[in-house]
Design a protein around this motif. Structure first.
Motif, PDB file in Angstrom:
ATOM      1  N   ALA A  19      45.088  43.848 -23.276  1.00  0.00           N
ATOM      2  CA  ALA A  19      46.050  42.678 -23.457  1.00  0.00           C
ATOM      3  C   ALA A  19      45.960  41.921 -22.044  1.00  0.00           C
ATOM      4  O   ALA A  19      46.106  40.591 -22.103  1.00  0.00           O
ATOM      5  CB  ALA A  19      47.341  43.095 -23.609  1.00  0.00           C
ATOM      6  N   ILE A  20      45.925  42.331 -20.860  1.00  0.00           N
ATOM      7  CA  ILE A  20      45.730  41.575 -19.660  1.00  0.00           C
ATOM      8  C   ILE A  20      44.397  40.716 -19.783  1.00  0.00           C
ATOM      9  O   ILE A  20      44.537  39.555 -19.281  1.00  0.00           O
ATOM     10  CB  ILE A  20      45.699  42.545 -18.464  1.00  0.00           C
ATOM     11  N   HIS A  21      43.357  41.298 -19.996  1.00  0.00           N
ATOM     12  CA  HIS A  21      42.078  40.644 -19.950  1.00  0.00           C
ATOM     13  C   HIS A  21      42.098  39.532 -21.109  1.00  0.00           C
ATOM     14  O   HIS A  21      41.619  38.448 -20.853  1.00  0.00           O
ATOM     15  CB  HIS A  21      41.082  41.587 -20.316  1.00  0.00           C
ATOM     16  N   SER A  24      47.244  37.646 -22.952  1.00  0.00           N
ATOM     17  CA  SER A  24      48.294  37.747 -23.865  1.00  0.00           C
ATOM     18  C   SER A  24      49.430  38.517 -23.447  1.00  0.00           C
ATOM     19  O   SER A  24      50.459  38.492 -24.301  1.00  0.00           O
ATOM     20  CB  SER A  24      47.782  38.326 -25.080  1.00  0.00           C
ATOM     21  N   ALA A  25      49.235  38.727 -22.021  1.00  0.00           N
ATOM     22  CA  ALA A  25      50.524  39.694 -21.492  1.00  0.00           C
ATOM     23  C   ALA A  25      50.800  39.220 -20.020  1.00  0.00           C
ATOM     24  O   ALA A  25      49.855  38.842 -19.252  1.00  0.00           O
ATOM     25  CB  ALA A  25      50.062  41.212 -21.764  1.00  0.00           C
ATOM     26  N   ASP A  26      52.052  39.002 -19.945  1.00  0.00           N
ATOM     27  CA  ASP A  26      52.383  38.755 -18.505  1.00  0.00           C
ATOM     28  C   ASP A  26      52.819  40.168 -17.944  1.00  0.00           C
ATOM     29  O   ASP A  26      53.126  41.036 -18.627  1.00  0.00           O
ATOM     30  CB  ASP A  26      53.563  37.726 -18.112  1.00  0.00           C
ATOM     31  N   ILE A  27      52.640  40.406 -16.675  1.00  0.00           N
ATOM     32  CA  ILE A  27      52.806  41.715 -16.172  1.00  0.00           C
ATOM     33  C   ILE A  27      54.160  41.749 -15.245  1.00  0.00           C
ATOM     34  O   ILE A  27      54.360  40.857 -14.473  1.00  0.00           O
ATOM     35  CB  ILE A  27      51.635  42.161 -14.936  1.00  0.00           C
ATOM     36  N   GLN A  28      54.754  42.716 -15.312  1.00  0.00           N
ATOM     37  CA  GLN A  28      55.900  43.233 -14.624  1.00  0.00           C
ATOM     38  C   GLN A  28      55.844  44.613 -14.088  1.00  0.00           C
ATOM     39  O   GLN A  28      55.564  45.549 -14.795  1.00  0.00           O
ATOM     40  CB  GLN A  28      57.222  42.920 -15.545  1.00  0.00           C
ATOM     41  N   ILE A 101      41.005  41.248 -12.439  1.00  0.00           N
ATOM     42  CA  ILE A 101      40.944  41.435 -10.931  1.00  0.00           C
ATOM     43  C   ILE A 101      42.125  41.457 -10.160  1.00  0.00           C
ATOM     44  O   ILE A 101      42.531  42.377  -9.584  1.00  0.00           O
ATOM     45  CB  ILE A 101      39.865  40.712 -10.148  1.00  0.00           C
ATOM     46  N   LEU A 102      42.983  40.500 -10.318  1.00  0.00           N
ATOM     47  CA  LEU A 102      44.475  40.343  -9.543  1.00  0.00           C
ATOM     48  C   LEU A 102      45.289  41.337 -10.276  1.00  0.00           C
ATOM     49  O   LEU A 102      45.877  42.099  -9.319  1.00  0.00           O
ATOM     50  CB  LEU A 102      44.974  39.013  -9.905  1.00  0.00           C
ATOM     51  N   LEU A 127      50.437  34.499  -8.522  1.00  0.00           N
ATOM     52  CA  LEU A 127      49.117  34.003  -8.641  1.00  0.00           C
ATOM     53  C   LEU A 127      48.742  34.238 -10.202  1.00  0.00           C
ATOM     54  O   LEU A 127      48.590  33.340 -11.094  1.00  0.00           O
ATOM     55  CB  LEU A 127      48.050  34.372  -7.804  1.00  0.00           C
ATOM     56  N   HIS A 128      48.873  35.498 -10.675  1.00  0.00           N
ATOM     57  CA  HIS A 128      48.693  35.981 -12.048  1.00  0.00           C
ATOM     58  C   HIS A 128      49.621  35.339 -13.089  1.00  0.00           C
ATOM     59  O   HIS A 128      49.078  34.949 -14.135  1.00  0.00           O
ATOM     60  CB  HIS A 128      48.772  37.699 -12.086  1.00  0.00           C
ATOM     61  N   GLN A 129      50.830  35.406 -12.703  1.00  0.00           N
ATOM     62  CA  GLN A 129      51.880  35.025 -13.478  1.00  0.00           C
ATOM     63  C   GLN A 129      51.427  33.361 -13.668  1.00  0.00           C
ATOM     64  O   GLN A 129      51.620  32.836 -14.880  1.00  0.00           O
ATOM     65  CB  GLN A 129      53.114  35.167 -12.887  1.00  0.00           C
ATOM     66  N   ALA A 130      51.302  32.646 -12.668  1.00  0.00           N
ATOM     67  CA  ALA A 130      51.045  31.148 -12.649  1.00  0.00           C
ATOM     68  C   ALA A 130      49.837  30.609 -13.163  1.00  0.00           C
ATOM     69  O   ALA A 130      49.375  29.633 -13.487  1.00  0.00           O
ATOM     70  CB  ALA A 130      51.310  30.518 -11.352  1.00  0.00           C
TER      71      ALA A 130
END
Length: 509
Positions: A19-21, A24-28, A101-102, A127-130
């Motif tokens: 999902a990250i790749h 389609s997903a934001d990480i918390q 990678i982030l 950075l990842h979220q934006a």
């Protein structure tokens, strides 16, 4: 459409990584990880305050590890480290890979063994979220001492150096930081080293290759099933009793997939009493070959998943004991060797598919019109499509040569054995692309072959596959500009369309 994933460092799953790749997903991050992060940073500060000399905190690096650095130069040391290691070259990594990678670097540091402040991890998170992606050249890492050069390009952005990409536009790092709500930061002791040490680039590339291989594999099972129908192959080789007495788990599972796809076929019922005793190996041995590929795909997936959850920088801070230990977790040999195994899988899936295409176009083997087209001679049909598949399968034979057996000493022989994991993993996507094109050609050829048996119908599942193909690619009646047809079928393979019939969950069961 994106959704939020709550990530516990060290407990990432393949579904989460996929999902990250796919972005389609934001990480918390699980807030519970912060205590260990802050304890690790305190340990570093206590070492500096006590005037202890510890590698990676107040020394030089590599061959210069015996050089002590005064306290008033420790900040400069971290900045110099990043700048000097930004030596990458070649095409930039794509946004999806940089995002992964982030995420991997962030969650690895969040395990709390790296001695960095919470603010550093938070900056990577922002950075990842934006979706502000550091521009990372794809070449320049040997996969030991971590992915130093590419991770330096990622990390230099945090101090306002380098470039980023946001919504397709390349801009200065400072502008990109502002989009993410950040300003250039000053890295403290150990932080620059923790950022550039580690296997996150090679691991992200390996996972990218794994996800492409999953899509390739399920497509090849569907294509191989269609070819069994087109060639009126026997179903006996898929009998569960044959698989059981050998006992190889991948073989057992793959044969079950073929049985499900082929179930209730009029074509099969029409030739149950035919005189043919055995089919060629590329039909008959699909459970054995594809089963072996599945076993090794699963092996590689396990290695990559463990590495995605690993702490792989150096030195490591064990706050509970007050110890900082220097070791070699940055050596990416596990990733390199598993990537080499996955390269074999990709090459074999494509090679087996090409052999089935060769059968389909040969009237002496298939009983079908030559090159799967009426009025052969006037029309060449699938003649040169098979040549293309042969070219791609052959190219993969060269690319499948193991990268992990190669090593060139670096850093004045301090780093005298390296893994070459980054290249081992990076070439997987190119290989998967080659085999995806081969399988795409087989899908078109097999659908064409099945249609020559009309009005007999294939199984309901494979009839649905043919309907999908015919929704964009018409039956090949006479020669036409063929490349767009192959491109359409290749897109289905690479987009994972055939997961509808063979779910990824069946691969990792």
């Amino acid at each position: 459409m994106t959704h939020s994933l709550l990530i516990t460092p060290g407990q990432l799953t393949l579904d989460q990584l996929r999902a990250i790749h796919q972005r389609s997903a934001d990480i918390q991050l699980d807030p519970a990880c912060r205590a260990a992060i802050e304890a690790s940073a305190r340990t570093v500060n206590e070492i500096i305050a006590s005037q202890r000399t510890v590698y990676g905190i107040n020394t030089g690096f590599g061959l210069l590890a015996r050089t002590s650095i005064p306290d008033d130069q420790l900040v400069t040391l971290q900045r110099n480290l990043l700048l000097s290691h930004c030596t990458g070259t070649g095409p930039l990594l794509d946004d999806a890979t940089v995002g992964l990678i982030l995420a991997l670097k962030m969650t690895s540091l969040a395990r709390g063994f790296s001695g960095v402040r919470w603010e550093v991890i938070e900056a990577l998170h922002k950075l990842h979220q934006a979706r502000v992606y550091p521009c990372i050249p794809s070449q320049g890492s040997v996969g030991a001492s971590g992915d130093l050069a590419p991770l330096a390009h990622m990390s230099a952005v945090l101090i306002g150096v380098g470039e980023v990409r946001h919504e397709g536009r390349v801009m200065d790092a400072v502008e990109g930081l502002a989009i993410a709500g950040l300003e250039p930061m000053t890295l403290g002791p150990k932080e620059g080293l923790a950022l550039i040490n580690g296997t996150q680039v090679s691991t992200a590339l390996a996972l990218r290759g794994l996800f492409a291989t999953e899509k390739l594999f399920v497509s090849a099972v569907v294509a191989g099933s269609l070819t069994v129908e087109a060639l009126k192959g026997s179903y006996a080789p898929f009998d569960p009793r044959i698989q059981a007495v050998r006992g190889q788990p991948g073989q057992i599972d793959v044969a079950a997939l073929y049985r499900e796809l082929l179930h209730d076929s009029e074509i099969n019922k029409s030739h149950i009493d035919c005189k043919r005793v055995q089919d060629p190996y590329s039909l008959r041995c699909q459970p054995q070959v594809m089963g072996a590929c599945l076993d090794h795909l699963r092996f590689a997936a396990g290695v990559f998943l463990r590495e995605a959850n690993a702490v792989s920088d150096n030195p490591l801070v064990f706050s509970a004991d007050g110890d900082v230990l220097s070791g070699g977790n940055f050596h990416a040999e596990p990733v390199a060797m598993a990537a080499d195994v996955l390269a074999l899988v990709i090459a074999e899936v494509g090679a087996l598919s090409e052999r089935r295409i060769a059968q389909l176009v040969d009237p002496a083997l298939s009983g079908l019109p030559a090159f799967l087209v009426k009025e052969g001679g006037l029309n060449s049909g699938f003649m040169i499509a098979q040549v293309t598949s042969a070219a791609l399968a052959s190219e993969n034979k060269t690319l499948a040569h193991p990268a992990s057996v190669d090593s060139l000493p670096t850093s004045a022989n301090q780093e005298d054995h390296v893994s070459m994991a980054t290249f081992a993993a990076r070439r997987l996507l190119d290989m998967a692309g080659n085999s995806s094109a081969v399988v795409a050609i087989e899908l078109l050829a097999a659908a064409q072959g099945v249609e020559f048996h009309r009005p007999l119908q294939s199984s309901p599942q494979l009839n649905d596959v043919i309907a999908l193909i015919r929704s964009q690619v018409p039956h090949y009646e006479q020669d036409r500009y063929f490349a767009p047809d192959i491109a359409a079928a290749r897109a289905w393979v690479e987009e994972g369309t055939f997961e509808r019939w063979v779910p990824y969950s069946r691969l990792h069961a």
